[in-house]
Design an enzyme around this catalytic site. Sequence first.
Site, PDB file in Angstrom:
ATOM      1  N   CYS A  13      46.142  55.938  83.723  1.00  0.00           N
ATOM      2  CA  CYS A  13      45.527  56.909  84.620  1.00  0.00           C
ATOM      3  C   CYS A  13      44.069  56.528  84.910  1.00  0.00           C
ATOM      4  O   CYS A  13      43.818  55.516  85.548  1.00  0.00           O
ATOM      5  CB  CYS A  13      45.656  58.311  84.040  1.00  0.00           C
ATOM      6  SG  CYS A  13      45.457  59.622  85.259  1.00  0.00           S
ATOM      7  N   HIS A  73      51.492  59.059  82.323  1.00  0.00           N
ATOM      8  CA  HIS A  73      51.241  59.495  80.948  1.00  0.00           C
ATOM      9  C   HIS A  73      52.567  59.622  80.215  1.00  0.00           C
ATOM     10  O   HIS A  73      53.597  59.923  80.818  1.00  0.00           O
ATOM     11  CB  HIS A  73      50.534  60.856  80.928  1.00  0.00           C
ATOM     12  CG  HIS A  73      49.124  60.829  81.404  1.00  0.00           C
ATOM     13  ND1 HIS A  73      48.091  60.329  80.647  1.00  0.00           N
ATOM     14  CD2 HIS A  73      48.571  61.240  82.570  1.00  0.00           C
ATOM     15  CE1 HIS A  73      46.953  60.455  81.316  1.00  0.00           C
ATOM     16  NE2 HIS A  73      47.219  60.994  82.492  1.00  0.00           N
TER      17      HIS A  73
END
Length: 484
Positions: free
Chosen positions: A333, A430
């Site tokens: 991310c 994630h």
Amino acid sequence: MTKAIMLQGTGSDVGKTVLVAGLCRLFANRGVRVRPFKPQNMSNNAAVAEDGGEIGRAQWLQSLAARVPSSVHMNPVLLKPQSETGSQIIVQGKVWGYAKGRDYQALKPQLLGAVLESFATMRAGTDLVIVEGAGSPAEINLRQGDIANMGFATRANVPVVLVGDIDRGGVIASLVGTHHILPEEDRRMIRGYIINKFRGDVSLFGEGVEAIGSFTGWPCHGIVPWLKAAGRLPPEDSVVLERLARGSDGALKIAVPVLPRIANFDDFDPLRAEPDVDLVFVRAGERLPVDAGLVILPGSKSTIGDLMDLRAQGWDRDIATHVRRGGRVIGICGGYQMLGNVVYDPLGIEGSVTETPGLGLLDVETEMAPEKTVRNSMAQSTEYDAPLSGYEIHLGVTRGNDCDRPSTMIDGRPDGARSGDGLVMGTYLHGLFTSDAYRARLLASFGLSGERMDYRASVETALDEIATELEAVLDPAWLDSLAG
């Protein structure tokens, strides 16, 4: 009528999150329809609820414990710190605004309606709601407009049990002191207390229970020992990073720089649980270990700010040296965004700095955009051909030549990037390491063979163990009153 009970703490990090999760599993095992609820949470460890939108990762775990689908109504107000003084405000799963601390105090009364609406949603069709407070009700300077502790409890008429942490010392004073300074309207909501994190012979605290009772009149609902299984649950608060910073003696050293606005660091829990892995959280003032085989850049709530801090620590030079030596890097991310050539923020979404060079380890660039991507996803690792499942929570779009070598396919679309030499990769997904198959193949690429654990099963087992321990030490009459 649906029952409800609220656990509030005499301070932060007293163990409320684990106790709520354990109680949710305890009552779920008894066949009670139970749901967790937290009016207001402050955490950059977020999850994507099954009905869409962001909630605190702890409430996602508690829903797992309760064996019910997660919902944005389990955590109607989520504060995600972006700086030392301000936070993004998530209301019922969606971005509501941004405020500095003092300004937020004035905004809280506007959010009470959403909190009460979500609480009513959670009560519908269930037997018991277990509510978790935030911080401590003893912070009477924050009482006006409170929606997290007694402000919620009094308005929703939910009885309160205080949790005191004996491991940090002063538990008698913290409980008695809370009783002393609370106004009568708040004090009458409290129905008892729990002593948490006790080590040693419980009988030695008998006089302590008598003393607390004499000062407060509150009954003790139980003395909970140090729950070793809690260490196998995903952590929520960043304070745990201090305790996780010591590595083990695993064959593969993995280094994670602890950025000031680190987000979703529970991504690393499956690696931390692997016996062959020495997971090292590197804090400010420390160098990245030269013997690390893998460096992972974590998620961030403020990519540009954390990238600037990363450089200030000299970690950019450490990472460059690591790659020159043949070491590998994974960015998740915000960490993925940092690996590129540049990060643009033309609208000033993250702050006043609108452009900063990246680490230049991937031939990509990122531009921040106001629309936030929030979704649960099914994916596939292109590198290891392993199934993945996880979630995305990010601002920004990343493009560039290395995106022609995607690291993952998310819901059938390419995501992330890999360098030509295969040493560096990034992804917006994630939960990457939660996949047992992916984790096994990643570790095998470093020469670690052997059967990998079932991570999700280990979390389920930990929840059951905690529920069993709580049932053994908490007052059975009190538990029965909640279940009946």
